[in-house]
Design a protein around this motif. Structure first.
Motif, mmCIF file in Angstrom:
data_model
loop_
_atom_site.group_PDB
_atom_site.id
_atom_site.type_symbol
_atom_site.label_atom_id
_atom_site.label_comp_id
_atom_site.label_asym_id
_atom_site.label_seq_id
_atom_site.Cartn_x
_atom_site.Cartn_y
_atom_site.Cartn_z
ATOM 1 N N THR A 58 15.925 -65.493 -24.625
ATOM 2 C CA THR A 58 16.334 -64.433 -25.613
ATOM 3 C C THR A 58 17.780 -64.486 -26.196
ATOM 4 O O THR A 58 18.276 -64.241 -27.192
ATOM 5 C CB THR A 58 16.330 -62.994 -24.795
ATOM 6 O OG1 THR A 58 15.070 -62.760 -24.311
ATOM 7 C CG2 THR A 58 16.765 -61.756 -25.820
ATOM 8 N N ALA A 59 18.748 -64.893 -24.719
ATOM 9 C CA ALA A 59 20.095 -65.121 -25.189
ATOM 10 C C ALA A 59 20.193 -66.351 -26.215
ATOM 11 O O ALA A 59 21.268 -66.400 -27.131
ATOM 12 C CB ALA A 59 20.706 -65.745 -24.091
ATOM 13 N N ALA A 60 19.303 -66.948 -26.388
ATOM 14 C CA ALA A 60 19.595 -68.308 -27.231
ATOM 15 C C ALA A 60 19.028 -68.065 -28.687
ATOM 16 O O ALA A 60 19.417 -68.674 -29.500
ATOM 17 C CB ALA A 60 18.604 -69.427 -26.666
ATOM 18 N N VAL A 104 13.907 -66.541 -17.216
ATOM 19 C CA VAL A 104 13.541 -67.368 -18.170
ATOM 20 C C VAL A 104 13.607 -66.892 -19.453
ATOM 21 O O VAL A 104 14.198 -67.325 -20.273
ATOM 22 C CB VAL A 104 12.268 -68.188 -17.910
ATOM 23 C CG1 VAL A 104 11.819 -68.932 -19.161
ATOM 24 C CG2 VAL A 104 12.141 -68.959 -16.920
ATOM 25 N N LEU A 105 13.046 -65.800 -19.534
ATOM 26 C CA LEU A 105 12.991 -64.922 -20.847
ATOM 27 C C LEU A 105 14.573 -64.488 -21.212
ATOM 28 O O LEU A 105 14.719 -64.241 -22.327
ATOM 29 C CB LEU A 105 12.147 -63.606 -20.648
ATOM 30 C CG LEU A 105 10.591 -63.892 -20.524
ATOM 31 C CD1 LEU A 105 9.760 -62.467 -20.209
ATOM 32 C CD2 LEU A 105 10.140 -64.495 -21.831
ATOM 33 N N GLN A 152 23.480 -60.860 -24.073
ATOM 34 C CA GLN A 152 24.221 -62.066 -23.927
ATOM 35 C C GLN A 152 24.188 -62.829 -25.235
ATOM 36 O O GLN A 152 25.153 -63.602 -25.945
ATOM 37 C CB GLN A 152 23.373 -63.108 -22.857
ATOM 38 C CG GLN A 152 23.495 -62.708 -21.254
ATOM 39 C CD GLN A 152 25.231 -63.052 -21.130
ATOM 40 O OE1 GLN A 152 25.874 -61.973 -21.179
ATOM 41 N NE2 GLN A 152 25.451 -64.091 -20.932
ATOM 42 N N SER A 153 22.940 -62.531 -25.987
ATOM 43 C CA SER A 153 22.764 -63.188 -27.219
ATOM 44 C C SER A 153 24.149 -62.663 -28.257
ATOM 45 O O SER A 153 24.727 -63.398 -28.974
ATOM 46 C CB SER A 153 21.512 -62.721 -28.012
ATOM 47 O OG SER A 153 21.509 -63.354 -29.319
ATOM 48 N N ILE A 154 24.532 -61.391 -27.907
ATOM 49 C CA ILE A 154 25.437 -60.875 -28.945
ATOM 50 C C ILE A 154 26.923 -61.324 -28.359
ATOM 51 O O ILE A 154 27.638 -61.499 -29.218
ATOM 52 C CB ILE A 154 25.433 -59.150 -28.910
ATOM 53 C CG1 ILE A 154 23.866 -58.715 -29.501
ATOM 54 C CG2 ILE A 154 26.653 -58.488 -29.374
ATOM 55 C CD1 ILE A 154 23.561 -57.390 -29.169
ATOM 56 N N ALA A 155 27.006 -61.362 -27.048
ATOM 57 C CA ALA A 155 28.202 -61.834 -26.339
ATOM 58 C C ALA A 155 28.714 -63.100 -26.958
ATOM 59 O O ALA A 155 29.685 -63.245 -27.178
ATOM 60 C CB ALA A 155 28.094 -61.869 -25.035
#
Length: 340
Positions: free
Chosen positions: A37-39, A32-33, A329-332
Motif C-alpha cells: 500500500t505504501a508503494a 506485506v500489504l 506511509q504512502s502519503i508520508a
C-alpha cells in the motif's frame, strides 16, 4: 507486543490454542500489504474511491443477507476464514469522504457539500449499525465528523448537526438492541445488575492487582485463572495492566501517543487536502478505538466490544489498521509536490 499479550491471554485455554498462530499469520500478511500500500501512489485510491465505496456497500448488504451470525450479530462473511467487512468499510469511507471533501474544499459553505458528506457517511453507518455493530458505526461516524471539521465545515452546520442528533436521540435509543441499552444502563447504575457487571468488575480487579510492576507476564491471577472473560479481545488492556503493572499500561499508552503524534505530523506534512484528510480519518479511527477500549476497561465508558488497535486479537481489525498505516506511509513519502 500485541501477539505476546494475546499469547498470555489465551495460554492454557481450551479452544483458543490456535489464536496466536492465526494472529501471527495475519500480522505477516498485514505487513506485506502495508508495504504494498505504501508503494502505491495514494491518489490512485482516490481515483478508485467511488468504485470501492459502491462495492463496500454491496458487501455490507450481502452480509445482511447471507452473513455469518456469531454472538447474536450478523457481521461476518465466510471466505475460507470469517472476515468482517465493516472493518474494511472504515478505510473505504475515509478514502471516499476525503476525496469528496478535497474536491469541494473551496465550496465547504454550500449546503450540497454538507448534505453530500452526511449521505456518504450515513449509508455505511446505518448498514453497519443494523448488523448490529454500534461500535464500528460510531467509529466511522466519529472519524467522519473530525474530517468534516478539519476540512472547514462552517459552524452553522456543526450546530445544525448537533440539533438533529439531539432530536434523533430518542429514536436511536428505541432502535438499539436490548443488550445495547442494558450495557448503557449498567454503566450508569452497576448495582442494578451485579451479574452483568461481572466482567467489568473483573477487569477493574485485574488492573488493581497489577500494582506498579505487575504480577509478571503469564502470571496474572484474573486472566490466567480465567476469571476475566474475552480477555484476548475486549479486555486485553486489563491483562496488560495486571501482568505488567502500571509501568506496562503506561508503556502501551506511550506507544499509542507516539503513533498518534507521528500520524498528526504526517497530516501536517501532506502535500494536499486529500492526503491530509485521509491521515486525519485514520488517526481518528485509531484514537477512537483506543479511547473506547481503554475507557471500558477502566469503567469510564460503557462496554462496546471494540478491540484495542494493533494489540487485541482480531484478524480483520489488525489487517485493516496495518493497511491504513501503509496508506499513511504512502502519503508520508510523497509529501513534496512534484515539480517539472
Amino acid at each position: 507486543f500485541g501477539i505476546v499479550m494475546v499469547r498470555s491471554a489465551t495460554i492454557n485455554t481450551p479452544g483458543l490454542e490456535d489464536l496466536v498462530q492465526r494472529q501471527i499469520t495475519v500480522a505477516v500478511v498485514g505487513f506485506v500489504l502495508l508495504f504494498v500500500t505504501a508503494a502505491v501512489e495514494y491518489h490512485l485510491f482516490g481515483t478508485a474511491a467511488r468504485v470501492l465505496y459502491v462495492l463496500t456497500l454491496g458487501v455490507l448488504a450481502l452480509v445482511s443477507a447471507i452473513g455469518l451470525t456469531q454472538g447474536g450479530a450478523q457481521r461476518w462473511l465466510e471466505i475460507g476464514l470469517p472476515i468482517q467487512p465493516s472493518e474494511l468499510a472504515k478505510l473505504v469511507v475515509v478514502i471516499t469522504l476525503a476525496r469528496f471533501l478535497a474536491d469541494r474544499e473551496n465550496h465547504m459553505r454550500r449546503l450540497t457539500t454538507y448534505l453530500g458528506a452526511v449521505l456518504l457517511l450515513a449509508i455505511p453507518v446505518v448498514l453497519i449499525y443494523l448488523q448490529p455493530d454500534l461500535g464500528t458505526a460510531l467509529a466511522i461516524a466519529f472519524a467522519g465528523v473530525v474530517m468534516l471539521l478539519v476540512a472547514g465545515l462552517p459552524m452553522v452546520y456543526v450546530v445544525l448537526s448537533g440539533v438533529v442528533a439531539l432530536l434523533a436521540a430518542p429514536v436511536v435509543w428505541l432502535s438499539l438492541e436490548g443488550y445495547m441499552r442494558d450495557r448503557i444502563l449498567l454503566f450508569l447504575n452497576p448495582s442494578a445488575n451485579p451479574d452483568d457487571f461481572y466482567n467489568v468488575n473483573q477487569a477493574l480487579i485485574s488492573i488493581g492487582n497489577g500494582g506498579i510492576l505487575g504480577r509478571g507476564l503469564f502470571h496474572g491471577s484474573q486472566s490466567q485463572l480465567h476469571f476475566l472473560r474475552v480477555r484476548h479481545t475486549d479486555f486485553i488492556f486489563s491483562v496488560v495492566a495486571e501482568e505488567l503493572g502500571f509501568i506496562g499500561a503506561m508503556f502501551v499508552l506511550l506507544l499509542f501517543l507516539v503513533l498518534l503524534l507521528r500520524l498528526l505530523r504526517i497530516a501536517d506534512l501532506a502535500r494536499d487536502t486529500f492526503g491530509r484528510l485521509i491521515v486525519i480519518g485514520i488517526t481518528s479511527l485509531i484514537f477512537f478505538q483506543m479511547a473506547v477500549n481503554i475507557g471500558m476497561n477502566l469503567n469510564l465508558l460503557p462496554v462496546t466490544g471494540k478491540p484495542l488497535p494493533l494489540i487485541s486479537y482480531g484478524g480483520s481489525s489488525l489487517l485493516v489498521f496495518l493497511i491504513g498505516i501503509g496508506l499513511v506511509q504512502s502519503i508520508a513519502i510523497r509529501f513534496k509536490k512534484l515539480e517539472f
